[in-house]
Scaffold this active site. Structure first.
Site, PDB file in Angstrom:
ATOM      1  CG  ASP A 108       8.586  36.556   9.377  1.00 43.39           C
ATOM      2  OD1 ASP A 108       8.376  35.663   8.553  1.00 43.39           O
ATOM      3  OD2 ASP A 108       8.172  36.528  10.541  1.00 43.39           O
TER       4      ASP A 108
HETATM    5  C1  GLC Z   1      10.453  37.531  14.613  1.00 43.21           C
HETATM    6  C2  GLC Z   1       9.508  36.416  14.243  1.00 43.21           C
HETATM    7  C3  GLC Z   1      10.252  35.219  13.683  1.00 43.21           C
HETATM    8  C4  GLC Z   1      11.202  35.640  12.612  1.00 43.21           C
HETATM    9  C5  GLC Z   1      12.126  36.756  13.092  1.00 43.21           C
HETATM   10  C6  GLC Z   1      12.991  37.295  11.990  1.00 43.21           C
HETATM   11  O1  GLC Z   1      11.163  37.185  15.764  1.00 43.21           O
HETATM   12  O2  GLC Z   1       8.743  36.004  15.343  1.00 43.21           O
HETATM   13  O3  GLC Z   1       9.353  34.265  13.184  1.00 43.21           O
HETATM   14  O4  GLC Z   1      11.944  34.525  12.215  1.00 43.21           O
HETATM   15  O5  GLC Z   1      11.356  37.828  13.580  1.00 43.21           O
HETATM   16  O6  GLC Z   1      12.271  37.980  11.035  1.00 43.21           O
HETATM   17  C1  GLC Z   2       7.651  42.317  11.474  1.00 44.67           C
HETATM   18  C2  GLC Z   2       8.857  42.184  12.374  1.00 44.67           C
HETATM   19  C3  GLC Z   2       9.499  40.861  12.267  1.00 44.67           C
HETATM   20  C4  GLC Z   2       8.453  39.813  12.418  1.00 44.67           C
HETATM   21  C5  GLC Z   2       7.343  40.044  11.379  1.00 44.67           C
HETATM   22  C6  GLC Z   2       6.298  38.970  11.413  1.00 44.67           C
HETATM   23  O1  GLC Z   2       8.043  42.304  10.165  1.00 44.67           O
HETATM   24  O2  GLC Z   2       9.817  43.139  12.049  1.00 44.67           O
HETATM   25  O3  GLC Z   2      10.510  40.754  13.240  1.00 44.67           O
HETATM   26  O4  GLC Z   2       9.047  38.593  12.212  1.00 44.67           O
HETATM   27  O5  GLC Z   2       6.773  41.264  11.621  1.00 44.67           O
HETATM   28  O6  GLC Z   2       5.212  39.271  12.186  1.00 44.67           O
END
Ligand code: GLC
Ligand code: GLC
Length: 812
Positions: A483
């Site tokens: 993300d």
């Molecule tokens: C968090 C989010 C997931 C994402 C991951 C890596 O665990 O819930 O959707 O893939 O971060 O950014």
């Molecule tokens: C923040 C977190 C990530 C998650 C994202 C989406 O960026 O670091 O892990 O996936 O939020 O909510």
């Protein structure tokens, strides 16, 4: 250092001191009524939605940490203590917390009085039951008072924590006998209330927080408790609470037992009242009557345990490795169920007022629980698919109450569509139920444009297939699985959301990781086409997959020489390449491309995994990237916003460690697959709980990487896709019992010294008793004997006419 131990026979983690490095919590409830409960009785309760229907109040990020919960105080002379130590923090002579599967037990002993608390949510009622047993272990008669305490939340947890100009005037309660009713807003638009009661006459009660705590006091030293006398206060505005007082005499050796019930009640709108402004209590009284004796409580507890016996009987392993046995048979599957119930909504790190359900998160969670509750998995798939757009894109999140896509965050995450194929394929491989593909499913919740689920999958695949960049790799959009890789965002102002700022899609930024997913789930989609008799479509899909496979291995596109490139940014520059100054290598494409089989023949797969070991490995797990970004890169986004070693900037993201481990099984290296498995595995990290800090019985999302000050420290426990992926890894790839469309396949990949083992698997109603003779081999099935007859290959053809199947596997 450990702070407790596993009790595998009872499926419990036994915490021996209240002073754990962080609150160690458990989840109670499996349908609609849920409680989070810590090892010192902190936590809160909600009905269905942690934001909109929260029963009790919790203060996140409070100091001292974890101070609100559901407490029992015992006043014995001048000493006031709690069985769970908090909030008085009076030193106990003995303390123990046992977190079990859907229940928690506490034992506190002080000055010859022993208190045992069992707390659980029954299978079929919207309530939490706590049985408190007090015992006089001393040789003199004891006159003690017991006090209960919960603080009500005014339902909407978000509003409850902000809107004080209103909230300090709305609190309302009723008291009848031993039952305290919380009815804030019931007079107007709510038709639900909460009740907290005990199955014994009470000496007194309080419902106004100020009267119970007293001015300048807090939950650690409530004035009314110190005085030994509650005040029968009636809350009027301000903060309503519920506290009971029981005065108890115990002869030496005597025990007395009390049942406390915290319940949630909804009344039909036309039947809200029993008199003017007096709430209709009939349903509450009926509920309380179901738990008003020890025998009834014991029966409900037995029912809960039976339910879990059945679920945890579906996949069990018996190996010489206790840690593997306990993770596979108990805790890993338990965590998968919790992620099914909660997605990423309510934990001690997810406040319950934030995001709803993630599209990709929920599809991946499904991989971990589909064998346990296939019917609910089916429903979940349809819910998720119903939020998809007609062109195949997906909302990134949706709301559990409305089941509608969340337009605040919107769409444009390039990986999302393919995860729907992953979840659906897992469901059909598990159940054999291909009828789900014919189910009519709306787009964007609009039933007038419904199409079959198969058509949804077609559009998922088609969307990614037709949205490619200059290297013919899939466009990344706002981000892919990571993300924080926001290549089209270019944010320079604080406060702009990396996930929603800027153009959602650019024509240039591409993801090699999505390319790996395309191969993996494209192949699974092609298999579903075959299943539906769509051979032409299957051939076309496979041709696209083969082309992607070439692109990934091409050193002008996906391949960097020693590993897979991670992405191309919006200027067309490489991300995750030896050409980069920072962020030269990322974990995700190495794990996912290889687990999809990319580069297996050419040797590039092995090269990529060797590079992972060389550049990303640490003793606490495999880092997401190296070298960490030390400066902010506007062209990369959030990934470079974290200090080095944390989160997506070179943290150890537990979620993708199993991808690497699975990839190692694909190339047959059982020793290394298991080494990666072990590093983040709770049963192993238990030994370093003082470093790791989060619960030693479940996975956390992230462990601080080598660049971080607190390398090895875990964060954000419980609600993570790690649960599902590690279970897939250990159960389907390492132990090797993998559901295919045609039947179970058995093809283990274990360390050379793993030894013989057996797996019992209930699959499509048939019980498979599988024994594996390892012969020191890491991979390879020399012989597969099914009910005495040798068969070719590794797949046991499914035969519904059998009740049990005996499977003997000889590796070598
Ligand atoms: C968090 C989010 C997931 C994402 C991951 C890596 O665990 O819930 O959707 O893939 O971060 O950014
Ligand atoms: C923040 C977190 C990530 C998650 C994202 C989406 O960026 O670091 O892990 O996936 O939020 O909510």
């Amino acid at each position: 250092m450990k702070f407790g131990h596993f009790d595998d026979e009872h499926r419990e983690y036994v915490i021996e001191t209240p002073k754990t490095p962080l609150p160690w919590i458990n989840y109670l409830g499996s349908k609609e009524f849920f409680t989070l409960i810590s090892n010192t009785c902190g936590g809160y309760t909600f009905y269905k939605d942690a934001k909109l229907l929260r029963l009790t109040r919790y203060r996140y990020n409070d100091v001292p940490m974890d101070i609100n919960g559901k407490y029992f105080y015992i006043k014995d002379g001048d000493t006031v203590w709690n069985p769970g130590w908090k909030p008085t923090q009076t030193d106990l002579d003995e303390y123990e917390c046992r977190h079990g599967i859907g229940y928690s037990k506490f034992k506190g002993v002080k000055n010859g009085v022993r208190a045992d608390v069992l707390t659980f949510v029954p299978v079929n009622d919207n309530c939490e039951v706590s049985k408190l047993v007090v015992t006089n272990d001393s040789s003199v008669e004891k006159n003690i008072s017991i006090f209960s305490y919960v603080e009500w939340c005014l339902w909407n947890a978000d509003d409850d924590s902000r809107n004080f100009q209103r909230n300090f005037s709305t609190g309302e309660v009723e008291v009848k006998g031993s039952a305290i009713y919380h009815k804030t807003e019931y007079r107007e638009r709510r038709n639900h209330y909460a009740v907290y009661s005990v199955n014994a006459p009470i000496a007194a009660f309080d419902t106004a927080r100020d009267s119970f705590l007293g001015l300048y006091h807090y939950a650690g030293n409530p004035e009314a408790v110190l005085n030994g006398k509650l005040t029968n206060s009636m809350a009027s505005g301000w903060s309503p609470i519920a506290a009971h007082q029981l005065d108890v005499t115990l002869k030496p050796g005597e025990s007395k037992s009390y049942v406390f019930v915290l319940g949630y009640i909804e009344n039909p709108v036309e039947d809200k009242w029993e008199a003017h402004n007096v709430i209709n209590k009939k349903p509450a009284e009926a509920l309380l009557a179901k738990y008003d004796t020890d025998a009834k409580v014991d029966a409900a507890f037995a029912e809960l345990n039976d339910q879990w016996d059945k679920l945890l009987n579906i996949y069990t392993v018996d190996s010489s490795n206790d840690k593997v046995n306990r993770m596979v048979n108990i805790w890993n599957q338990y965590q998968c169920m919790v992620t099914f119930n909660m997605s990423r909504s309510a934990s001690y790190y997810e406040s319950g007022i934030g995001r709803g359900m993630g599209f990709r998160d929920s599809c991946q969670d499904l991989l971990g629980f589909v064998h346990l509750i296939p019917d609910r998995a089916r429903e979940r798939i349809i819910d998720i698919a119903s939020t998809q757009f007609e062109d195949g894109r997906a909302y990134h999140q949706y709301q559990p109450l409305t089941k509608k896509g969340n337009s605040d965050i919107g769409s444009g995450f390039g990986d999302d569509p393919l995860w729907l194929i992953a979840g659906t394929s897992a469901y059909i491989r598990e159940t054999g139920d291909a009828t789900i593909l014919d189910e009519m499913v709306p787009f964007d919740n609009d039933a007038s444009v419904a199409q079959t689920l198969m058509e949804h999958l077609r559009r998922s695949f088609g969307y990614v297939d037709t949205h490619r960049g200059p290297h013919r790799l899939p466009l990344i959009g706002r981000a892919d699985w990571n993300d924080c890789l926001n290549l089209n965002c270019h944010s320079t102002q604080p406060g702009e959301s990396f996930q929603t700022f800027g153009p959602s899609e650019g024509p240039v930024a591409e993801s090699v990781f999505i390319g790996g997913m395309f191969v993996k789930y494209g192949n699974e989609y092609a298999d579903l086409c075959d299943l539906k008799g769509l051979t032409d479509e299957a051939a076309k899909v496979r041709a696209s997959v083969a082309e992607m496979n070439e692109i990934l291995l091409d050193s002008n596109a996906g391949w960097d020489g020693e590993w897979f490139v991670r992405a191309y940014d919006s200027y067309g520059n490489k991300v995750g390449s030896k050409e980069c100054e920072e962020g030269k290598i990322y974990i995700e494409p190495q794990g996912f491309c290889v687990l999809a089989g990319v580069g297996k023949e050419s040797g590039q797969a092995q090269k990529a995994l060797d590079s992972v070991k060389q550049h990303l490995d640490t003793k606490y797990g495999v880092m997401i990237l190296q070298p960490a970004y030390t400066v902010y890169h506007e062209e990369l986004g959030e990934v470079s916003s974290y200090p080095p070693g944390y989160k997506e900037n070179a943290g150890i993201f537990c979620h993708n460690n199993p991808w690497v481990s699975i990839a190692e099984t694909v190339i047959g290296r059982g020793d290394r697959a298991f080494e990666v498995y072990k590093k983040t595995c709770p049963a192993y990290t238990e030994e370093i709980s003082e470093i790791h800090r989060t619960e030693p019985y479940i996975y956390c999302q992230m462990v601080a990487g080598a660049d971080a000050k607190f390398h090895g420290e875990g964060k954000n426990s419980w609600l993570t896709g790690t649960a599902a992926w590690t279970f897939v890894n250990i159960s389907q790839y390492i132990l090797g019992v993998y559901p295919t469309l045609k039947g179970l396949s058995v093809d283990p990949c274990v360390p050379a010294d793993f030894g013989d083992f057996s797996v019992k698997r209930i699959y499509r109603g048939v019980e498979y008793d599988i024994t594996v003779k390892q012969n020191g081999a890491q991979k390879g099935v020399k012989e597969l004997i099914v009910d005495g007859a040798k068969i070719d290959g590794t797949v046991i053809p499914y035969d519904a006419s059998k009740k049990t199947v005996k499977v003997e596997v000889v590796m070598g």
